[in-house]
Design a protein around this motif. Structure first.
Motif, PDB file in Angstrom:
ATOM      1  N   ALA A  25      47.018  37.856  33.483  1.00  0.00           N
ATOM      2  CA  ALA A  25      45.632  37.399  33.622  1.00  0.00           C
ATOM      3  C   ALA A  25      45.525  35.918  33.287  1.00  0.00           C
ATOM      4  O   ALA A  25      44.842  35.146  33.985  1.00  0.00           O
ATOM      5  CB  ALA A  25      44.722  38.230  32.713  1.00  0.00           C
ATOM      6  N   ALA A  58      41.793  42.743  40.337  1.00  0.00           N
ATOM      7  CA  ALA A  58      40.336  42.603  40.253  1.00  0.00           C
ATOM      8  C   ALA A  58      39.956  41.222  39.715  1.00  0.00           C
ATOM      9  O   ALA A  58      39.000  40.590  40.194  1.00  0.00           O
ATOM     10  CB  ALA A  58      39.760  43.708  39.370  1.00  0.00           C
ATOM     11  N   LEU A  59      40.714  40.754  38.717  1.00  0.00           N
ATOM     12  CA  LEU A  59      40.450  39.422  38.166  1.00  0.00           C
ATOM     13  C   LEU A  59      40.691  38.340  39.217  1.00  0.00           C
ATOM     14  O   LEU A  59      39.909  37.375  39.320  1.00  0.00           O
ATOM     15  CB  LEU A  59      41.345  39.179  36.944  1.00  0.00           C
ATOM     16  CG  LEU A  59      41.276  37.773  36.329  1.00  0.00           C
ATOM     17  CD1 LEU A  59      39.865  37.489  35.813  1.00  0.00           C
ATOM     18  CD2 LEU A  59      42.303  37.629  35.204  1.00  0.00           C
ATOM     19  N   ALA A  92      43.920  45.798  37.215  1.00  0.00           N
ATOM     20  CA  ALA A  92      42.997  44.898  36.520  1.00  0.00           C
ATOM     21  C   ALA A  92      43.228  43.451  36.937  1.00  0.00           C
ATOM     22  O   ALA A  92      42.276  42.678  37.144  1.00  0.00           O
ATOM     23  CB  ALA A  92      43.164  45.049  35.006  1.00  0.00           C
ATOM     24  N   GLU A  93      44.486  43.067  37.067  1.00  0.00           N
ATOM     25  CA  GLU A  93      44.805  41.690  37.430  1.00  0.00           C
ATOM     26  C   GLU A  93      44.352  41.372  38.859  1.00  0.00           C
ATOM     27  O   GLU A  93      43.892  40.252  39.140  1.00  0.00           O
ATOM     28  CB  GLU A  93      46.310  41.439  37.275  1.00  0.00           C
ATOM     29  CG  GLU A  93      46.803  41.430  35.834  1.00  0.00           C
ATOM     30  CD  GLU A  93      46.954  42.827  35.238  1.00  0.00           C
ATOM     31  OE1 GLU A  93      47.162  42.928  34.015  1.00  0.00           O
ATOM     32  OE2 GLU A  93      46.869  43.813  35.999  1.00  0.00           O
TER      33      GLU A  93
END
Length: 573
Positions: free
Chosen positions: A130, A158-159, A155-156
């Protein structure tokens, strides 16, 4: 826990009939022993056998058969047109290092503005970071391309979307049920992918992305007034990463690796030339890549910064490359010392009888360096022949590396234990995980249960596989020369090994302190033998013996002879 004391000898899948061996040998113009090897590796058609022997780059499949390739290439071409910044994010192992160097070199030569980032193992952990994505966005990067990682980075991904980054994921690890939301995902294992070969290494996937980009640029007329970048120049990197990642050396991998090894041997790349000099490697083969070259690149990611490996491979100046290679060589010696200490600590715990379970090994320790536990796990698998997980603890958290044995699929086992894990990834024989310190005991029990469901007591006895019996008279110079043409040997294409029965040993002696040298004689024929690391078995060479061995060509003072590399010895029945 007791170390393995004996090994069984197991013939590979039942050989085809002698008639089919003869027919295939005649059709191919090879010795019958070569036909046997091909048949035992599943090459039971004339077309398949010829493709194996003659594999050509011209026969590589269309890169656009890889799902996600069209979207990835289209986005990259748009970035080239608009002069947008691209950043390659690779993993810190040799597969990721070589794949990153390959993409950076290739894309730059094709007119792209590209840089790279490799995570720090101890600071960032595995995969997309991230923090690195945020830094890339702040630096004006518009497209991020992952190499050898990212297929589990929900998650990454999405970031990246939030930051306005278009993410292209290239990976070869087994994808989870839910895939990240990305601009494109290129992974031959993903559902709906029509690519005919699934076992590419990460660097192999990256190579096909380059082929796809170059093809699109060619179709767009971009090379009308300039020469195309010759992607064959990058096959040294493909071979290095493919061998180091231990994917099967069959199909496409074999074609790419065979040609890439020739390039590694010539070493036109300054970084490779410097690495060979630091590792004292003259002749390059799969063994020298796996045990001499790759560990020095790996040492950068294990103890320091894997970006040093990319710097080395991209270096255009031999003096600069030599300085980096010598530094990596020093890191490798440091790594070996740390590894030796961790191995001794693990063996002490296991041999004391207070650790280890019946069918698996799970050990956690705060003294261990997370950069070496994968290597130590491999050593423990060799010693005890059990699926092994080692966990380096730090501040209540653990980073683990796992290695396995034949018949036990690590990734599937970790899926069954995932309730105890913070995260994991990998494939059949190697995997990584993260875990909370408080869950290590429960995980060890679950992992043992998974092993007990799959492995029998017989599975815990290591087997030395061979290709059947052979007579010494069959191992003439021409036949063994033909055997050498079946290289590169490695995972999926094991080096041929045979059993010689009823042999008498002559002139046995210890050489180099740890090795045996002797001659075997059978029915009037004799051949010299070398048995590495087997000096303690000199007493077993009395009377008649059976040996399991691999024939090889040995060159000495301009003379080439057949020599048998002995893998095991037992008294004749």
């Amino acid at each position: 826990m007791e170390p393995v004391k004996c090994r069984g000898w197991a013939a590979r899948e039942a050989a085809a009939s002698a008639g089919s061996e003869t027919d295939l040998a005649r059709a191919l113009g090879v010795a019958p022993l070569i036909a046997r090897i091909l048949l035992l590796r599943g090459l039971d058609s004339l077309e398949g056998a010829r493709e194996f022997l003659e594999g050509r780059l011209a026969d590589l499949p269309d890169p656009f058969l890889l799902r996600g390739m069209e979207q990835a290439v289209a986005r990259l071409l748009r970035a080239r047109l608009k002069r947008e910044k691209i950043e390659v994010h690779g993993d810190y192992d040799v597969d990721g290092i070589t794949g990153s160097a390959l993409l950076v070199e290739g894309l730059r030569n094709l007119g792209f503005e590209v840089d790279y980032h490799i995570p720090l193992r101890l600071k960032d952990g595995y995969g997309l970071s991230a923090e690195a994505l945020q830094a890339a966005a702040a630096a004006g990067v518009r497209v991020v391309v992952s190499v050898d990682c990212g297929v589990s980075a929900l998650a990454e991904a999405a970031l990246a979307r939030q930051l306005g980054l278009d993410l292209i994921i290239t990976d070869h690890h087994h994808p989870p049920e839910t895939l990240p939301q990305a601009c494109a995902i290129i992974n031959p294992h993903q559902s709906g992918c029509a690519f005919p070969f699934k076992e590419l290494a990460g660097v192999g996937v990256a190579f096909f992305l380059l082929i796809g980009v170059r093809k699109a640029l060619r179709d767009a007329g971009c090379f009308a007034d300039q020469a195309e970048f010759d992607l064959r120049r990058s096959l040294d990197l493909v071979a290095l990463g493919t061998i180091a990642d231990m994917v099967p050396l069959t199909g496409i991998n074999r074609v790419l690796t065979k040609i890439g090894l020739q390039l590694l041997d010539k070493a036109p790349r300054p970084g490779i030339r410097a690495l060979k000099a630091a590792a004292k490697v003259d002749k390059v083969n799969c063994g020298t890549v796996g045990f001499r070259l790759a560990p020095r690149l790996n040492a950068a990611g294990r103890l320091e910064d894997a970006a040093l490996g990319v710097d080395l491979l991209l270096s255009q100046a031999l003096a600069e490359a030599s300085e980096t290679a010598e530094f990596l060589d020093g890191l490798n010696r440091e790594r070996q010392a740390i590894e030796k200490q961790a191995l001794e600590q693990a063996v002490e715990r296991l041999d004391s009888g207070g650790e280890g379970r019946e069918r698996s090994i799970v050990l956690a320790d705060s003294r261990w360096h997370p950069g070496v536990i994968g290597i130590v796990a491999s050593r423990l698998v060799e010693r005890y022949h059990r699926p092994t997980v080692l966990i380096a603890l730090d501040g209540g958290q653990g980073k683990g590396s796992a290695r396995s044995i034949r018949g036990f699929h690590l990734y599937d086992a970790l899926c069954r234990c995932q309730e105890h894990l913070l995260g994991f990834g990998g494939h059949a024989y190697a995997a990584g995980l993260s875990i909370d310190d408080s869950r290590t005991g429960a995980f060890a029990e679950a992992f043992e249960m998974a092993a007990a469901q799959v492995l029998s007591a017989d599975d815990l006895i290591p087997r030395l596989s061979h290709d059947g019996e052979v007579l010494l008279e069959e191992l003439d110079l021409e036949t063994v020369r033909q055997l050498s043409e079946l290289t590169p040997f490695g995972a999926g294409n094991p080096e041929p090994a045979f059993v010689v029965t009823g042999a008498r040993v002559q002139q046995a002696s210890v050489v180099g302190g740890d090795h045996l040298r002797f001659t075997v004689r059978q029915d009037g024929y004799s051949l010299p033998c070398i048995a590495f690391g087997m000096a303690d078995r000199l007493g077993q060479l009395a009377g008649t013996v059976d040996i399991l061995c691999s024939p090889a060509l040995n060159e000495w003072k301009g003379r080439v002879d057949v020599q048998l590399r002995v893998r095991d010895i037992r008294p004749s029945a």
